[in-house]
Design an enzyme around this catalytic site. Structure first.
Site, PDB file in Angstrom:
ATOM      1  N   ASP A   1     -78.805 -24.715  55.247  1.00 43.34           N
ATOM      2  CA  ASP A   1     -78.149 -24.678  53.943  1.00 43.34           C
ATOM      3  C   ASP A   1     -77.975 -23.240  53.527  1.00 43.34           C
ATOM      4  O   ASP A   1     -78.941 -22.463  53.544  1.00 43.34           O
ATOM      5  CB  ASP A   1     -79.048 -25.336  52.887  1.00 43.34           C
ATOM      6  CG  ASP A   1     -78.650 -26.752  52.596  1.00 43.34           C
ATOM      7  OD1 ASP A   1     -77.438 -27.027  52.517  1.00 43.34           O
ATOM      8  OD2 ASP A   1     -79.551 -27.572  52.442  1.00 43.34           O
TER       9      ASP A   1
ATOM     10  N   ASP B   1     -76.682 -21.267  50.177  1.00 38.96           N
ATOM     11  CA  ASP B   1     -76.266 -21.427  48.782  1.00 38.96           C
ATOM     12  C   ASP B   1     -75.870 -20.089  48.194  1.00 38.96           C
ATOM     13  O   ASP B   1     -76.623 -19.115  48.305  1.00 38.96           O
ATOM     14  CB  ASP B   1     -77.423 -21.994  47.942  1.00 38.96           C
ATOM     15  CG  ASP B   1     -77.697 -23.460  48.241  1.00 38.96           C
ATOM     16  OD1 ASP B   1     -76.762 -24.168  48.659  1.00 38.96           O
ATOM     17  OD2 ASP B   1     -78.848 -23.885  48.050  1.00 38.96           O
TER      18      ASP B   1
ATOM     19  N   ARG C   1     -74.843 -28.745  63.978  1.00 45.06           N
ATOM     20  CA  ARG C   1     -74.958 -29.700  65.070  1.00 45.06           C
ATOM     21  C   ARG C   1     -75.928 -29.166  66.095  1.00 45.06           C
ATOM     22  O   ARG C   1     -75.656 -28.231  66.814  1.00 45.06           O
ATOM     23  CB  ARG C   1     -73.593 -29.955  65.693  1.00 45.06           C
ATOM     24  CG  ARG C   1     -72.701 -30.676  64.717  1.00 45.06           C
ATOM     25  CD  ARG C   1     -71.453 -31.171  65.365  1.00 45.06           C
ATOM     26  NE  ARG C   1     -70.961 -32.339  64.635  1.00 45.06           N
ATOM     27  CZ  ARG C   1     -70.583 -33.450  65.235  1.00 45.06           C
ATOM     28  NH1 ARG C   1     -70.669 -33.559  66.538  1.00 45.06           N
ATOM     29  NH2 ARG C   1     -70.124 -34.442  64.529  1.00 45.06           N
TER      30      ARG C   1
END
Ligand code: ROI
Length: 161
Positions: A95, A97, A82
């Site tokens: 992101d 991963d 946010r």
């Protein structure tokens, strides 16, 4: 367990977001950050009508099991998602991963390790090779073999800060 984490961002100040995410990894009690690749600017894979990404790979040593590690990664993502974007809260800016968890192959509803796209993504393979060129994946394939099939012409290695 030795693990590799892929980092990506294409919204906001992506370089600072990645730095902040690396700091968050480092400060997690169950995670020890052992190496970090350079940052790369990369053209978006998938939908092209979005900004370039900043990508990097981190090597960690962790005492967490795969799902607890995933929880930790998702908590760090949430912490960074946010971001004030003009008048509204923007979409996700980070992101993380889980690329590799030791030599494990994991398939659960929440998690597939190695990351299913790992062999196709230059923005993962090249930074990974910078840290650990001799990786062999759980299926026996080598990082070197994958690298030889994936071009790096849309990757720009950024100067270290
Ligand atoms: N493309 C690049 N270059 N880097 C990413 O991290 C990335 N992540 C994604 C998709 C949309 C697949 N494309 C990407 O999720």
């Amino acid at each position: 367990m030795k693990c590799y984490i892929g980092l990506g961002s294409n919204l906001g100040d992506s370089v600072n977001t990645l730095k902040s995410a690396l700091a968050a990894l480092q400060h997690h009690p169950g995670i020890h950050l052992t190496n970090t690749s350079s940052f790369y600017q990369s053209k978006p894979h998938g939908p092209a009508d979005q900004p370039d990404y900043i990508n990097a790979v981190a090597e960690i040593e962790t005492t967490l099991n795969p799902h607890d590690l995933l929880d930790a990664l998702q908590a760090i993502e949430q912490h960074h998602h946010r971001q004030r974007d003009g008048e509204r809260w923007g979409p996700r800016t980070l992101d993380l991963d889980l690329l590799l968890y030791g030599d494990s192959s994991i398939q659960s509803s929440r998690l597939t390790v190695p990351h299913p796209q790992i062999g196709k993504r230059n923005f993962v393979l090249y930074p990974l090779a910078e840290i650990s060129r001799n990786i062999i994946f759980p299926d026996g394939s080598t990082l070197s073999a994958h690298l030889s099939h994936v071009a790096d012409d849309d990757l720009i290695k950024l100067d270290s800060p």
